[in-house]
Scaffold this active site. Structure first.
Site, short mmCIF file in Angstrom:
data_model
loop_
_atom_site.label_atom_id
_atom_site.label_comp_id
_atom_site.label_asym_id
_atom_site.label_seq_id
_atom_site.Cartn_x
_atom_site.Cartn_y
_atom_site.Cartn_z
N SER A 28 0.71 -1.35 -0.01
CA SER A 28 0.01 0.02 -0.10
C SER A 28 0.87 1.16 0.25
O SER A 28 1.64 1.38 -1.05
CB SER A 28 -0.99 0.10 1.10
OG SER A 28 -1.95 0.87 1.29
N ASP A 60 -2.59 6.48 -3.39
CA ASP A 60 -1.35 5.82 -2.83
C ASP A 60 -0.93 4.65 -3.63
O ASP A 60 -1.06 4.67 -4.65
CB ASP A 60 -2.13 5.44 -1.25
CG ASP A 60 -2.92 4.51 -1.55
OD1 ASP A 60 -3.51 4.09 -2.70
OD2 ASP A 60 -3.21 3.95 -0.50
N ASP A 80 -5.83 2.51 -3.72
CA ASP A 80 -7.39 2.13 -3.37
C ASP A 80 -7.56 3.42 -2.41
O ASP A 80 -8.62 3.35 -1.85
CB ASP A 80 -7.27 0.80 -2.26
CG ASP A 80 -6.47 1.11 -1.04
OD1 ASP A 80 -5.57 1.94 -0.82
OD2 ASP A 80 -6.41 0.10 -0.40
#
Length: 451
Positions: free
Chosen positions: A103, A244, A248
């Site tokens: 992430s 990011d 998401d």
């Protein structure tokens, strides 16, 4: 739990430094445990696998596939993907899935986000802890990574883009939009989606590069928005979008290059849903602005307050049949997208609302931004529970709840303190009727935190 698995197993996913904490052997063991957990071992089914642009991600995707194959399952690989693209594949194909990504974490980290068929999340309490136990037991007899069959390949990008644009059409005036992909996966997905609508895209850092040579792909850190803000001013753009690393999450800056809070985005998207579905239920987490439930009620909806965290929010959406949910961290969840979060779908809703009217995005968002907020302030503490109780005692005369951390509420302000799941941090969010009220409460609480 095996200590190596305990080090990387988090509340909602697996994440750690590579290769010190996370390597091919652990990922393969997790692939085998996943096959057992979702019922695709012994030739009984398939899983879909996607990965981000980090240097270790293709190898981890192959190791995970080898682990699945070691249990007799098989894999459909969609290759490079954003996390919401993996959710779309899990939903459309009705297959369990894994996204190889860390992430917004810096280079040097990687991880796995896991779901059951239909993009239903797997968190610590819903299968991840059990998987980690099984995987830990496999480390002494590791999966043979050299004998795994080649996975089935599927080009899913166009199907993903078609689905999102179908869910949130953008029609009206043509917009100029700066998109900062941060060298993350929006550099792969944004063109496919935005080429389907009438916008002029000014791209920033679309080159996929897991070393993040320009800035971390973490728009929660305001320092990473500087280039986007400068580009919005330079190009006279209608708005800017920052994603990011796994795309998401999406943050928005207006035509003045000022940040639009995720709470305001939550309220905007909620109002759009309530036009189509009067009386619907909308979720918001405990650190969203007080304006969010107010606006939901004003539009005839039912607001439900939730703890922070995607597994909890998705479960509550299913329980309440909510059509939409928003988090102040920039995650936005949609019932018509398998209850999953999608930064790109949220961006389409913002652009759709803006294209339908003639004014600037700052004017559009004014109605959804009512109070002064501190933003999240992190403090390192020795014992978060002790500090939290100190604050609760100091504010004993005010309304308090423990839905997630401690929330204290007064007529003109509120604040929340929550312990981090992974670090010795206490997170503070304060909101007041105006800047002076907010600053006074913020400073008083911080004095208690840092005493």
């Amino acid at each position: 739990m095996h200590p190596r698995l305990a080090a990387v197993t988090k509340a909602y996913d697996v994440r750690g430094r590579t290769p010190e904490q996370l390597d091919d052997g652990i990922v393969a063991a997790l692939g085998a445990a996943f096959a057992d957990e979702v019922g695709i071992s012994d030739g009984r089914g398939r899983a879909v696998v996607g990965h981000d642009m980090r240097d270790t991600s293709p190898g981890f995707a192959a190791a995970f596939a080898a682990g699945v194959a070691s249990r007799g399952g098989s894999v459909v690989s969609i290759g490079l993907a954003s996390t919401d693209m993996l959710y779309a594949a899990s939903g459309q194909l009705d297959l369990p899935g894994v996204m190889i990504t860390a992430s917004h974490n810096p280079a040097g980290y990687n991880g796995l986000k896991l779901c059951r068929a239909g993009a239903r999340p797997i968190g610590l309490e819903t299968g991840l802890a059990a998987m980690a136990e099984v995987a830990g037991g496999l480390l002494d007899d590791p999966v043979d990574l050299t004998t795994a069959p080649e996975p089935e390949r599927l080009d899913f990008l166009q199907a993903y883009a078609d689905q999102l644009v179908g869910l949130a059409p953008v029609a009206g005036r043509r917009l100029r939009v700066v998109v900062d992909a941060g060298n993350g996966m929006a550099g792969h997905t944004a063109r496919a989606v935005l080429d389907r609508i009438d916008v002029e895209v000014v791209p920033l850092y679309f080159e996929l590069d897991g070393t993040f040579p320009n800035h971390d792909a973490n728009p929660l850190d305001s320092s990473t928005l500087v280039d986007l803000q400068a580009a919005v001013r330079e190009h006279g753009a209608d708005l800017g979008l920052a994603f990011d690393g796994d795309a998401d999450r999406c943050f928005v800056v207006d035509e003045r290059a000022e940040l639009v809070t995720p709470s305001a985005i939550t309220a905007l998207i909620a109002s759009r849903h309530l036009v189509q579905m009067p009386g619907a239920t909308i979720l918001h987490n405990v650190i969203c602005s007080r304006a969010v439930p107010e606006i939901i009620a004003e539009h005839g909806g039912t607001a439900v307050r939730t703890p922070v965290g995607h597994s909890l929010i998705k479960a509550e959406m299913a329980r309440t049949d909510a059509v939409f949910g928003g988090e102040h961290s920039g995650h936005f969840y949609f019932r018509d997208f398998y209850l999953a979060d999608s930064g790109m779908l949220a961006a389409l809703h913002v652009m759709g609302a803006l294209a339908e009217q003639s004014g600037p995005v700052s004017e559009l968002m004014d109605q959804f931004s009512r109070y002064a907020a501190s933003g999240e302030i992190n403090s390192t503490v020795d014992d978060a529970a002790v500090v939290t109780e100190r604050i609760a005692e100091a504010y004993a005369a005010h309304d308090q709840d423990r839905l997630d951390g401690l929330t204290v509420t007064a007529p003109t302000w509120w604040f929340n303190v929550r312990a981090s799941n992974t670090e010795p941090l206490l997170r503070l969010n304060v909101e007041g009727d105006d800047e002076a009220v907010m600053a006074s409460v913020r400073d008083d609480v911080l004095a208690l935190v840092r005493r």
